[in-house]
Design a protein around this motif. Structure first.
Motif, short mmCIF file in Angstrom:
data_model
loop_
_atom_site.label_atom_id
_atom_site.label_comp_id
_atom_site.label_asym_id
_atom_site.label_seq_id
_atom_site.Cartn_x
_atom_site.Cartn_y
_atom_site.Cartn_z
N GLY A 56 20.10 9.97 9.65
CA GLY A 56 20.86 9.00 9.73
C GLY A 56 20.44 7.89 10.49
N GLN A 57 19.37 7.86 11.06
CA GLN A 57 18.88 6.39 11.98
C GLN A 57 17.87 5.73 11.15
N HIS A 80 30.07 2.89 2.12
CA HIS A 80 28.95 3.39 2.60
C HIS A 80 29.04 5.08 3.08
N ARG A 81 27.76 5.46 2.96
CA ARG A 81 27.91 6.71 3.50
C ARG A 81 27.99 6.96 4.77
N SER A 82 27.53 6.01 5.65
CA SER A 82 27.46 6.14 7.02
C SER A 82 27.86 4.52 7.73
N ALA A 150 32.03 3.23 7.85
CA ALA A 150 31.54 3.94 6.30
C ALA A 150 32.69 3.59 5.32
N GLU A 170 21.30 1.83 9.79
CA GLU A 170 22.26 3.03 9.37
C GLU A 170 22.37 3.79 10.51
N GLY A 172 24.22 6.78 11.01
CA GLY A 172 24.11 8.03 10.95
C GLY A 172 25.28 8.89 11.13
N SER A 173 26.32 8.36 11.97
CA SER A 173 27.71 9.23 12.46
C SER A 173 28.57 9.14 11.24
N GLU A 174 29.04 10.15 11.24
CA GLU A 174 30.34 10.21 10.36
C GLU A 174 29.85 10.38 8.72
N ARG A 175 28.67 10.65 8.42
CA ARG A 175 28.16 10.49 7.27
C ARG A 175 29.08 11.13 5.96
N THR A 179 30.00 8.33 -2.02
CA THR A 179 30.99 6.90 -1.94
C THR A 179 32.09 6.74 -2.90
#
Length: 215
Positions: A56-57, A80-82, A150, A170, A172-175, A179
């Motif tokens: 996620g980073q 978005h996913r993240s 997100a 991005e 990466g948290s709360e992915r 969507t």
């Protein structure tokens, strides 16, 4: 999110980013892995993965081609996913934010988007009619930055004749597993193929990008 916004603005600074892109264009990065995750995005920009720093980073460059404002407002609305933070490093970008509406607003077709397991193609499952309300309109010039949670529904486009380049981080948290996509079309393709760049195509794209990021 504010920390991510500050960081992406630093990474996009004219005394840092052109040097980074030039170095990556020389083959100094993880070229094969980054090329495999770079492609022409269905929403109308070229997505180039620059740095992958773990789950996620990710740091990406988005290269936007100019379209008219009227065409921009026909783009799909999505989230978005993240959470992401982004900075405009060339040209300018327009953006609209939306929220669900019980009445008023626009009638639109809702889809749930997920990624296919084998090749990460976009899979779109229809969810029926929906209604959204325009909540905010923004225009970002070179040097401006923004951050989006997100779940934030939005669409963005470039109306500048010279095109635009944005740098996206991005977090990466709360992915999210999927969507939400809202489209003017009620007959969206169920599967949209994602075609990754070859290593040569990736390096060529970075070289071209490096040439556009001068003062």
């Amino acid at each position: 999110m504010e920390a991510a916004r500050g960081l992406v603005a630093e990474l996009g600074a004219p005394d840092f980013l052109p040097e980074l892109i030039t170095e990556l264009a020389s083959g100094a990065g993880e070229t094969a892995a980054c090329a495999a995750r770079s492609y022409g995005h269905v929403l109308g920009f070229q997505k180039l993965l620059l740095i992958d720093d773990g789950p996620g980073q990710k740091l990406r460059a988005h290269v936007w081609q100019p379209i008219s404002d009227s065409a921009g407002r026909e783009q799909d609305i999505h989230n978005h996913r993240s959470p992401i933070a982004s900075c405009v490093v060339r040209g300018r970008l327009s953006m609209e934010l939306y929220e669900p509406s019980a009445d008023g607003g626009i009638d639109i077709a809702a889809y749930q988007e997920s990624l296919s397991v084998r090749d990460a193609d976009w899979m779109l499952a229809p969810r029926g009619p929906a209604r959204l309300r325009l909540a905010h309109t923004a225009h970002y010039a070179r040097g401006a930055s923004y951050a989006l949670a997100a779940h934030t529904l939005h669409r963005a486009w470039c109306g500048a004749a010279e095109g635009a380049v944005t740098l996206l981080l991005e977090t990466g948290s709360e992915r999210l597993a999927h969507t939400d996509v809202y489209s003017p079309s009620t007959s969206h393709a169920a599967r949209v193929r994602k075609v990754p760049l070859t290593e040569d195509e990736y390096l060529t794209a970075l070289t071209a990008l490096s040439g556009t990021l001068g003062p």
